[in-house]
Scaffold this motif. Sequence first.
Motif, mmCIF file in Angstrom:
data_model
loop_
_atom_site.group_PDB
_atom_site.id
_atom_site.type_symbol
_atom_site.label_atom_id
_atom_site.label_comp_id
_atom_site.label_asym_id
_atom_site.label_seq_id
_atom_site.Cartn_x
_atom_site.Cartn_y
_atom_site.Cartn_z
ATOM 1 N N HIS A 287 44.577 72.629 8.281
ATOM 2 C CA HIS A 287 45.886 73.121 8.734
ATOM 3 C C HIS A 287 46.443 74.152 7.757
ATOM 4 O O HIS A 287 47.021 75.167 8.168
ATOM 5 C CB HIS A 287 46.869 71.951 8.871
ATOM 6 C CG HIS A 287 46.481 70.935 9.897
ATOM 7 N ND1 HIS A 287 45.689 69.851 9.608
ATOM 8 C CD2 HIS A 287 46.778 70.852 11.221
ATOM 9 C CE1 HIS A 287 45.501 69.134 10.704
ATOM 10 N NE2 HIS A 287 46.157 69.723 11.706
ATOM 11 N N THR A 288 46.245 73.901 6.467
ATOM 12 C CA THR A 288 46.734 74.818 5.441
ATOM 13 C C THR A 288 46.007 76.155 5.529
ATOM 14 O O THR A 288 46.624 77.225 5.406
ATOM 15 C CB THR A 288 46.533 74.210 4.041
ATOM 16 O OG1 THR A 288 47.105 72.897 4.018
ATOM 17 C CG2 THR A 288 47.184 75.069 2.976
ATOM 18 N N THR A 289 44.708 76.111 5.756
ATOM 19 C CA THR A 289 43.922 77.342 5.892
ATOM 20 C C THR A 289 44.431 78.187 7.052
ATOM 21 O O THR A 289 44.575 79.419 6.927
ATOM 22 C CB THR A 289 42.429 77.012 6.102
ATOM 23 O OG1 THR A 289 41.947 76.280 4.956
ATOM 24 C CG2 THR A 289 41.604 78.261 6.293
ATOM 25 N N LEU B 34 47.667 79.977 6.165
ATOM 26 C CA LEU B 34 47.422 81.097 5.262
ATOM 27 C C LEU B 34 46.810 82.293 5.989
ATOM 28 O O LEU B 34 47.207 83.443 5.773
ATOM 29 C CB LEU B 34 46.508 80.652 4.119
ATOM 30 C CG LEU B 34 47.111 79.651 3.123
ATOM 31 C CD1 LEU B 34 46.048 79.097 2.194
ATOM 32 C CD2 LEU B 34 48.232 80.316 2.317
ATOM 33 N N VAL B 35 45.853 82.019 6.858
ATOM 34 C CA VAL B 35 45.206 83.105 7.613
ATOM 35 C C VAL B 35 46.223 83.790 8.521
ATOM 36 O O VAL B 35 46.273 85.028 8.614
ATOM 37 C CB VAL B 35 44.023 82.560 8.434
ATOM 38 C CG1 VAL B 35 43.513 83.618 9.418
ATOM 39 C CG2 VAL B 35 42.899 82.114 7.503
ATOM 40 N N CYS C 142 47.315 90.442 8.205
ATOM 41 C CA CYS C 142 47.507 91.889 8.283
ATOM 42 C C CYS C 142 47.031 92.626 7.027
ATOM 43 O O CYS C 142 47.025 93.868 7.005
ATOM 44 C CB CYS C 142 48.983 92.207 8.520
ATOM 45 S SG CYS C 142 50.061 91.586 7.223
ATOM 46 N N ILE C 143 46.627 91.925 5.989
ATOM 47 C CA ILE C 143 46.211 92.618 4.767
ATOM 48 C C ILE C 143 44.859 93.300 4.976
ATOM 49 O O ILE C 143 44.059 92.886 5.818
ATOM 50 C CB ILE C 143 46.151 91.664 3.556
ATOM 51 C CG1 ILE C 143 45.022 90.638 3.725
ATOM 52 C CG2 ILE C 143 47.473 90.976 3.335
ATOM 53 C CD1 ILE C 143 44.792 89.796 2.485
ATOM 54 N N ALA C 144 44.611 94.321 4.196
ATOM 55 C CA ALA C 144 43.397 95.131 4.384
ATOM 56 C C ALA C 144 42.134 94.329 4.102
ATOM 57 O O ALA C 144 41.179 94.353 4.900
ATOM 58 C CB ALA C 144 43.466 96.363 3.474
ATOM 59 N N GLY D 1 42.779 76.693 2.351
ATOM 60 C CA GLY D 1 43.678 75.663 1.859
ATOM 61 C C GLY D 1 43.115 74.938 0.656
ATOM 62 O O GLY D 1 43.842 74.595 -0.287
ATOM 63 N N ASP D 2 41.795 74.713 0.660
ATOM 64 C CA ASP D 2 41.143 74.052 -0.476
ATOM 65 C C ASP D 2 41.245 74.915 -1.734
ATOM 66 O O ASP D 2 41.511 74.415 -2.834
ATOM 67 C CB ASP D 2 39.672 73.775 -0.162
ATOM 68 C CG ASP D 2 39.507 72.801 0.988
ATOM 69 O OD1 ASP D 2 40.265 71.815 1.049
ATOM 70 O OD2 ASP D 2 38.619 73.029 1.833
ATOM 71 N N GLU D 3 41.034 76.229 -1.567
ATOM 72 C CA GLU D 3 41.114 77.136 -2.714
ATOM 73 C C GLU D 3 42.541 77.240 -3.247
ATOM 74 O O GLU D 3 42.758 77.377 -4.462
ATOM 75 C CB GLU D 3 40.592 78.519 -2.317
ATOM 76 C CG GLU D 3 39.092 78.542 -2.052
ATOM 77 C CD GLU D 3 38.638 79.827 -1.392
ATOM 78 O OE1 GLU D 3 37.411 80.106 -1.420
ATOM 79 O OE2 GLU D 3 39.481 80.563 -0.833
#
Length: 367
Positions: free
Chosen positions: A211-213, A216-217, A222-224, A232-234
């Motif tokens: 869920h955390t991943t 974040l995604v 929108c980033i290059a 999420g693990d990282e």
Amino acid sequence: LISVTSRFCEAFQIYFRSNRARCCRPTPTLHSESSSDAVDCDGPKAAGRTRPERSSRTRRRSTTTTRNRESSKHQKEETVVFDGKALTSSQCSNEGASPFDLSGSNGITKQIRCMTPDISPQGERIEHPCFSFLSLDDLFGQELGMSAKFNDDASFRLALRAAIRQDIFDSTPFYRNLSEKAASVLLLPDSSLEGSWRKPVDYGSDIRMKHTTKVLVDAFDCIADRTNIPTGDELLDKIGSACGAKPSTHLIDIYGVQDRKISHSWHQDSGISPDSSKTVLWGFPAEDNYEGCGVFSHVIPLQYECVAPDTHPRMEPVLFDGFDENHDAHIVRPSYAPGRELLLYRDIDVLHSSPDVAYRTSVMRFM
């Protein structure tokens, strides 16, 4: 005999006339006490027949009094609304406070007591700063812009916190046998939840924090260079790595008391810092771009290390008593601000407590 009979008849006639007069007396009509037509019945006993009206008036008076009391109580409650933001805005962070010597009086006559046995209040003298701050950008790079996103976007912060809590809950064996009702209560945003920030080995290469991943995604899509987006693990592993070489890997999301002012309760989480391992607090502010107190725990920097013996359990707190307003000069209320999302300290370098006034969504503690 004739004389007796005559007196008996005379007495009977008198008795008959008396009863007839009593029976023919008009019955008084009951009126309110204010009526001018009220009949003055025979004495106090008869006059008491108006008491139901007085009782009714008493009930009305009692009802009015109760209503007035309730109104007064309601007005009092309205005037004593807790405002954490207002209270914290008047607090001083005092981040330059002088270190406190637990073994001495510090010019204060009242001594501080350690409630946990076998604790040494005077270890090595502390030569380094007792606490420090980190930015999320220090861990994830300026290119990602994690710090700005975290502080600018309340919906992102809330979604990120909820996702972390859900993933920790789903991957913690202790919670698996909870009833559905108990689980739903534990996952409410105003409850605390704990687990481990380190991914269990049995996950292998699989992502634990799913869920955390996703949060974040979605936030950084929108980033290059999308390869810079952490899973999420990282995310948890990077923050947890700031704890040092020998962390306990314990994580807890602390909601705490947020509806009233509380007294400080000074303690250490364990009085142990193996290989100088640190506690990391990740603050979740209550509003965008917040700067001020009430997010992080409060700390008292120490002049000498306060160390528990090796036999002391790693996660058993060390408690202290005896602090009062005379010690306020040594209390640090760390100030949160963008670029200062993380607070770090060694457990043996400080005493800490929940803030006396909290103004935050929560704080996550990594150990």
